[in-house]
Scaffold this active site. Structure first.
Site, mmCIF file in Angstrom:
data_model
loop_
_atom_site.group_PDB
_atom_site.id
_atom_site.type_symbol
_atom_site.label_atom_id
_atom_site.label_comp_id
_atom_site.label_asym_id
_atom_site.label_seq_id
_atom_site.Cartn_x
_atom_site.Cartn_y
_atom_site.Cartn_z
ATOM 1 N N ASP A 15 0.870 -1.160 0.000
ATOM 2 C CA ASP A 15 0.000 0.000 0.000
ATOM 3 C C ASP A 15 0.916 1.222 0.000
ATOM 4 O OD1 ASP A 15 -2.470 1.573 0.526
ATOM 5 O OD2 ASP A 15 -1.488 1.922 2.451
ATOM 6 N N ASP A 17 -0.035 5.267 0.570
ATOM 7 C CA ASP A 17 -0.223 6.347 1.535
ATOM 8 C C ASP A 17 -0.520 5.806 2.928
ATOM 9 O OD1 ASP A 17 -0.256 8.996 2.277
ATOM 10 O OD2 ASP A 17 -1.560 9.596 0.646
#
Length: 232
Positions: A15, A17
Site C-alpha cells: 500500500d 499512503d
C-alpha cells in the site's frame, strides 16, 4: 534473506499512503482548495471523516447523491492535479524504514508492486519525487480495479502482474480495510501502525523501522524450485 536463484518467486505488495509515506496533509490542502473553488468550505473534521474514500464517495457525501458524474470528474481532477503539484513543489519523504526495506527486498530477489487505490498519475509523481521507481516491478492503481478495499481485487491484480501466486505474497498495509483485503486474497499481511489489534495480521508493527530483520523471510521462506514445476 535468501537470495538463491533456485527459490520460488515471492512478492511484497505495498500500500502507498500511510504505509510507505504520509501525504495526508497534501490531500487536505488539495481538497480544501478544490472545494473552495466550488464555493464549499471544507472543515478539517469533514476531511478526516472521508479521508481514504473514493473521490465520488467523498463528493456525494459532501454535495449530495444527485451530484453529476461530470461535476465529480471536474472537481476530482482539480483536486488530484493540485495534490501532484504539492508533491512536486514541496517534496515528500518516505516513512522511517521504508527505503531500507525496499532496497533490501529488491536485493534479495523479492518482486515488489504498489497496490494502491490512488490514481496512477499520483503514484507516478510520488515514485519520481522519491526516486524509488527501480524497486518496483508492477503498479496497480485506481484505474486498474473496479472495487476498492476491503475487496481483494487490487492485491490479486498485483500478484497476477508479478506472476506470483497469492500464497507467496506479503501485503504491507496501514488500514484495516487493506488488511482485510489481503486476508481475503489469501495472502500474508503485515499491519503498520498502532491502531491494529494484535491478531489482525500475521505481524503488527508500529513502524517499518521496527520490523524484525527476518520479518518477510519468516512469513514466506524460500523454497526450492523443484517443489513446484509451474514456476520455471
Amino acid at each position: 534473506m535468501h537470495t538463491s536463484s533456485d527459490s520460488l518467486p515471492r512478492a511484497v505488495l505495498w500500500d502507498m499512503d500511510g504505509t510507505l509515506l504520509d501525504s495526508a496533509e497534501y490531500h487536505w490542502l488539495s481538497w480544501r482548495e478544490a472545494l473552495a473553488a466550488e464555493g464549499y468550505a471544507l472543515t478539517r473534521e469533514q476531511f478526516a471523516r472521508t479521508f481514504g474514500q473514493r473521490n465520488d464517495t467523498i463528493l456525494r457525501t459532501l454535495f449530495g447523491p444527485e451530484l453529476s458524474d461530470a461535476a465529480i470528474q471536474r472537481i476530482g481532477d482539480a483536486k488530484e492535479q493540485r495534490y501532484r503539484e504539492l508533491i512536486r513543489e514541496r517534496g515528500i519523504d518516505l516513512l522511517p524504514g521504508a527505503r531500507d526495506w525496499l532496497a533490501r527486498l529488491h536485493a534479495a530477489g523479492w518482486r515488489q508492486a504498489i497496490a494502491s487505490s490512488a490514481p496512477r498519475l499520483n503514484i507516478e509523481a510520488i515514485l519520481d519525487v522519491l526516486a524509488i521507481r527501480p524497486f518496483f516491478d508492477a503498479l496497480v492503481s485506481a484505474e486498474d480495479v473496479q472495487r476498492g478495499k476491503p475487496d481483494p481485487q487490487v492485491f490479486l491484480v498485483a500478484a497476477a502482474r508479478l506472476d506470483v501466486p497469492p500464497e507467496r505474497c506479503v501485503v504491507v498495509e496501514d488500514a484495516a480495510a487493506g488488511v482485510e483485503a489481503a486476508r481475503r486474497a489469501g495472502m500474508r499481511v503485515i499491519a503498520v501502525g498502532t491502531a491494529h489489534p494484535p491478531h489482525s495480521a500475521d505481524l503488527v508493527t508500529p513502524s517499518l523501522d521496527r520490523l524484525p530483520e527476518d520479518a518477510f523471510e519468516r512469513l514466506i521462506p524460500a523454497a526450492a524450485r523443484q517443489t513446484d514445476r509451474s514456476y520455471r
